[in-house]
Design a protein around this motif. Structure first.
Motif, PDB file in Angstrom:
ATOM      1  N   PRO A 184     -18.972   7.592  35.004  1.00 47.54           N
ATOM      2  CA  PRO A 184     -19.907   7.780  33.891  1.00 47.54           C
ATOM      3  C   PRO A 184     -19.972   6.557  32.986  1.00 47.54           C
ATOM      4  O   PRO A 184     -21.026   6.259  32.415  1.00 47.54           O
ATOM      5  N   VAL A 185     -18.848   5.852  32.841  1.00 46.46           N
ATOM      6  CA  VAL A 185     -18.760   4.607  32.085  1.00 46.46           C
ATOM      7  C   VAL A 185     -17.915   3.643  32.911  1.00 46.46           C
ATOM      8  O   VAL A 185     -16.853   4.020  33.416  1.00 46.46           O
ATOM      9  N   VAL A 186     -18.381   2.394  33.042  1.00 50.49           N
ATOM     10  CA  VAL A 186     -17.715   1.450  33.932  1.00 50.49           C
ATOM     11  C   VAL A 186     -16.922   0.421  33.113  1.00 50.49           C
ATOM     12  O   VAL A 186     -17.505  -0.310  32.306  1.00 50.49           O
ATOM     13  N   PRO A 187     -15.584   0.355  33.291  1.00 52.58           N
ATOM     14  CA  PRO A 187     -14.806  -0.697  32.626  1.00 52.58           C
ATOM     15  C   PRO A 187     -15.157  -2.065  33.202  1.00 52.58           C
ATOM     16  O   PRO A 187     -15.442  -2.196  34.400  1.00 52.58           O
ATOM     17  N   LEU A 188     -15.117  -3.074  32.355  1.00 52.72           N
ATOM     18  CA  LEU A 188     -15.469  -4.425  32.810  1.00 52.72           C
ATOM     19  C   LEU A 188     -14.604  -4.887  33.968  1.00 52.72           C
ATOM     20  O   LEU A 188     -15.084  -5.569  34.877  1.00 52.72           O
ATOM     21  N   ASP A 189     -13.316  -4.511  33.949  1.00 60.24           N
ATOM     22  CA  ASP A 189     -12.441  -5.020  35.003  1.00 60.24           C
ATOM     23  C   ASP A 189     -12.773  -4.427  36.368  1.00 60.24           C
ATOM     24  O   ASP A 189     -12.319  -4.943  37.395  1.00 60.24           O
ATOM     25  N   GLY A 202     -31.206 -21.596  32.974  1.00 63.35           N
ATOM     26  CA  GLY A 202     -32.241 -21.771  31.956  1.00 63.35           C
ATOM     27  C   GLY A 202     -32.432 -20.530  31.113  1.00 63.35           C
ATOM     28  O   GLY A 202     -32.891 -20.606  29.980  1.00 63.35           O
ATOM     29  N   HIS A 203     -32.075 -19.362  31.674  1.00 60.14           N
ATOM     30  CA  HIS A 203     -32.135 -18.117  30.909  1.00 60.14           C
ATOM     31  C   HIS A 203     -30.831 -17.953  30.136  1.00 60.14           C
ATOM     32  O   HIS A 203     -29.745 -17.954  30.731  1.00 60.14           O
ATOM     33  N   CYS A 204     -30.925 -17.788  28.826  1.00 50.86           N
ATOM     34  CA  CYS A 204     -29.699 -17.583  28.047  1.00 50.86           C
ATOM     35  C   CYS A 204     -29.011 -16.282  28.464  1.00 50.86           C
ATOM     36  O   CYS A 204     -27.784 -16.159  28.359  1.00 50.86           O
ATOM     37  N   LEU A 205     -29.779 -15.313  28.982  1.00 50.01           N
ATOM     38  CA  LEU A 205     -29.190 -14.053  29.412  1.00 50.01           C
ATOM     39  C   LEU A 205     -28.234 -14.261  30.577  1.00 50.01           C
ATOM     40  O   LEU A 205     -27.256 -13.524  30.721  1.00 50.01           O
ATOM     41  N   ARG A 206     -28.486 -15.266  31.400  1.00 53.92           N
ATOM     42  CA  ARG A 206     -27.553 -15.574  32.491  1.00 53.92           C
ATOM     43  C   ARG A 206     -26.195 -15.958  31.911  1.00 53.92           C
ATOM     44  O   ARG A 206     -25.151 -15.444  32.332  1.00 53.92           O
ATOM     45  N   ASP A 207     -26.197 -16.878  30.931  1.00 53.10           N
ATOM     46  CA  ASP A 207     -24.945 -17.324  30.331  1.00 53.10           C
ATOM     47  C   ASP A 207     -24.239 -16.173  29.629  1.00 53.10           C
ATOM     48  O   ASP A 207     -23.009 -16.049  29.688  1.00 53.10           O
ATOM     49  N   VAL A 212     -19.825 -12.073  29.481  1.00 51.50           N
ATOM     50  CA  VAL A 212     -19.380 -10.683  29.467  1.00 51.50           C
ATOM     51  C   VAL A 212     -18.444 -10.412  30.634  1.00 51.50           C
ATOM     52  O   VAL A 212     -17.380  -9.788  30.478  1.00 51.50           O
ATOM     53  N   CYS A 213     -18.804 -10.886  31.820  1.00 41.61           N
ATOM     54  CA  CYS A 213     -17.974 -10.638  32.998  1.00 41.61           C
ATOM     55  C   CYS A 213     -16.627 -11.343  32.898  1.00 41.61           C
ATOM     56  O   CYS A 213     -15.610 -10.838  33.381  1.00 41.61           O
ATOM     57  N   ARG A 214     -16.597 -12.503  32.263  1.00 48.67           N
ATOM     58  CA  ARG A 214     -15.323 -13.214  32.094  1.00 48.67           C
ATOM     59  C   ARG A 214     -14.369 -12.454  31.193  1.00 48.67           C
ATOM     60  O   ARG A 214     -13.149 -12.626  31.289  1.00 48.67           O
ATOM     61  N   GLN A 215     -14.896 -11.615  30.305  1.00 48.71           N
ATOM     62  CA  GLN A 215     -14.014 -10.816  29.455  1.00 48.71           C
ATOM     63  C   GLN A 215     -13.137  -9.901  30.290  1.00 48.71           C
ATOM     64  O   GLN A 215     -12.016  -9.583  29.903  1.00 48.71           O
ATOM     65  N   GLY A 271     -14.849  -1.999  27.583  1.00 51.17           N
ATOM     66  CA  GLY A 271     -13.777  -2.955  27.843  1.00 51.17           C
ATOM     67  C   GLY A 271     -13.930  -4.265  27.112  1.00 51.17           C
ATOM     68  O   GLY A 271     -13.175  -5.214  27.376  1.00 51.17           O
ATOM     69  N   GLY A 272     -14.851  -4.358  26.171  1.00 52.21           N
ATOM     70  CA  GLY A 272     -15.037  -5.597  25.416  1.00 52.21           C
ATOM     71  C   GLY A 272     -16.381  -5.580  24.723  1.00 52.21           C
ATOM     72  O   GLY A 272     -17.122  -4.598  24.807  1.00 52.21           O
ATOM     73  N   PRO A 273     -16.702  -6.666  24.027  1.00 50.08           N
ATOM     74  CA  PRO A 273     -18.043  -6.774  23.424  1.00 50.08           C
ATOM     75  C   PRO A 273     -19.094  -6.928  24.521  1.00 50.08           C
ATOM     76  O   PRO A 273     -19.306  -8.013  25.046  1.00 50.08           O
ATOM     77  N   VAL A 274     -19.736  -5.840  24.900  1.00 51.96           N
ATOM     78  CA  VAL A 274     -20.670  -5.854  26.034  1.00 51.96           C
ATOM     79  C   VAL A 274     -22.103  -5.754  25.514  1.00 51.96           C
ATOM     80  O   VAL A 274     -22.823  -4.810  25.814  1.00 51.96           O
ATOM     81  N   TRP A 275     -22.470  -6.734  24.703  1.00 48.83           N
ATOM     82  CA  TRP A 275     -23.823  -6.759  24.154  1.00 48.83           C
ATOM     83  C   TRP A 275     -24.216  -8.195  23.850  1.00 48.83           C
ATOM     84  O   TRP A 275     -23.398  -9.098  23.789  1.00 48.83           O
TER      85      TRP A 275
END
Length: 320
Positions: A184-189, A202-207, A212-215, A271-275
């Motif tokens: 129901p909710v997925v932890p980042l790890d 070139g897309h800031c959303l990529r960075d 987020v994934c590195r967290q 699992g972290g700041p996911v926004w």
């Protein structure tokens, strides 16, 4: 008596520096290519210097002195424009043209509400909108062709004053039958080892997605080699639906139909700041800064309840 460069000559120079093409620079300045070329040549003769290196073929290359004059010309033109803007703003705030740049991971999902909101709140503002990637929008802002930007933050905002509007959570999307669909909710790890579909460079959303994934210690200090890239959020969603990987997309886009008919499953993350933060940015020391802060207060109405960042809840950030 010294003959100073004209504002039009400086605009020609800045447009050429930004676009690196005489034809496109002329179009941006609403003149013919011959007029733009003649204006720059006249400036060189007037200053008795060579601004462009004409020994490199068709490429547009500035001489070292040309680069320095370009830098000072940008400052001079901003100062000249500021004179008119200060006078206009003092007479009647929130009036006249306002050129807004917006990134493609925000624009399609918000314009249908943004345009009527600005029209209702600020009826004397004439809004002009341009959509492009963050870096190119910032270039246009710094050369005076845009006034204010609607951005996804964090971003490289050097030279900008920015203020946050609201938080936009990231949502995990997976193809049907993927093991993470059962959570129901997925932890980042839990994303470790998964093949990701990302937006192109070139897309800031990529960075922001990579950060987020590195967290979750998924990629350490590098990105995975085995991944696919997409040119837009809509393409990214279709690629996930085809089983090419999983992806992160902003809630703003999901709420406005991004996933409709795509056959993918969406799950919240923990699992972290996911926004990301949706924010407004303008040039440092802009004479219309108060107008843009007023605009920011109005645009906060577009954010979902509970995600809006009040003007005094997070300090306005000033780029170096």
């Amino acid at each position: 008596m010294v003959a100073f460069p004209s504002p039009q000559q400086l605009r020609y120079l800045l447009a050429l520096a930004e676009l690196r093409h005489f034809g496109r620079a002329a179009t941006a300045c609403s003149v013919t290519q011959s007029t733009l070329s003649a204006g720059i040549l006249a400036l060189e003769r007037q200053l008795d210097v060579q601004l462009l290196d004409r020994e490199v073929g068709k490429r547009v290359v500035f001489t070292p002195l040309g680069e320095e004059i370009l830098r000072r010309g940008r400052v001079a033109l901003e100062a000249l424009e500021a004179i008119c803007q200060v006078a206009e703003a003092s007479r009647d705030p929130m009036t006249g043209p306002m050129r807004l740049g917006i990134i493609p991971t925000i624009g399609p999902f918000i314009l249908s509400r943004l345009v009527p909101l600005v029209s209702d709140l600020f009826p004397r503002v004439r809004l002009f909108i341009s959509e492009d990637m963050t870096e190119r929008l910032q270039e246009r802002l710094m050369t005076g062709r845009l006034d204010v930007l609607l951005l996804g933050m964090p971003c490289d905002c050097d030279g900008l004053e920015t203020t946050p509007l609201w938080r936009d959570p990231f949502v995990l999307i997976v193809p049907p039958g993927h093991p993470l669909e059962a959570l129901p909710v997925v932890p980042l790890d839990r994303l470790a080892g998964e093949r990701m579909v990302l937006l192109e460079d070139g897309h800031c959303l990529r960075d922001q997605t990579v950060d987020v994934c590195r967290q979750g210690n998924n990629w350490a200090d590098s990105e995975p080699e085995a991944m696919h890239t997409a040119s837009s959020l809509h393409t990214l969603v279709r690629m996930v639906g085809q089983g090419l990987g999983i992806g992160l997309v902003p809630q703003l886009a999901v709420d406005h139909g991004l996933l409709d008919g795509a056959g993918v499953m969406a799950r919240p993350l923990t699992g972290g700041p996911v926004w990301r933060t949706i924010g407004l940015g303008w040039r440092l020391r802009s004479p219309r800064a108060e107008d843009f802060r007023t605009l920011a207060n109005g645009l906060r109405r577009l954010g979902p309840e509970g995600a809006v960042i009040a003007g005094n809840a997070l300090e306005t950030r000033v780029g170096s």
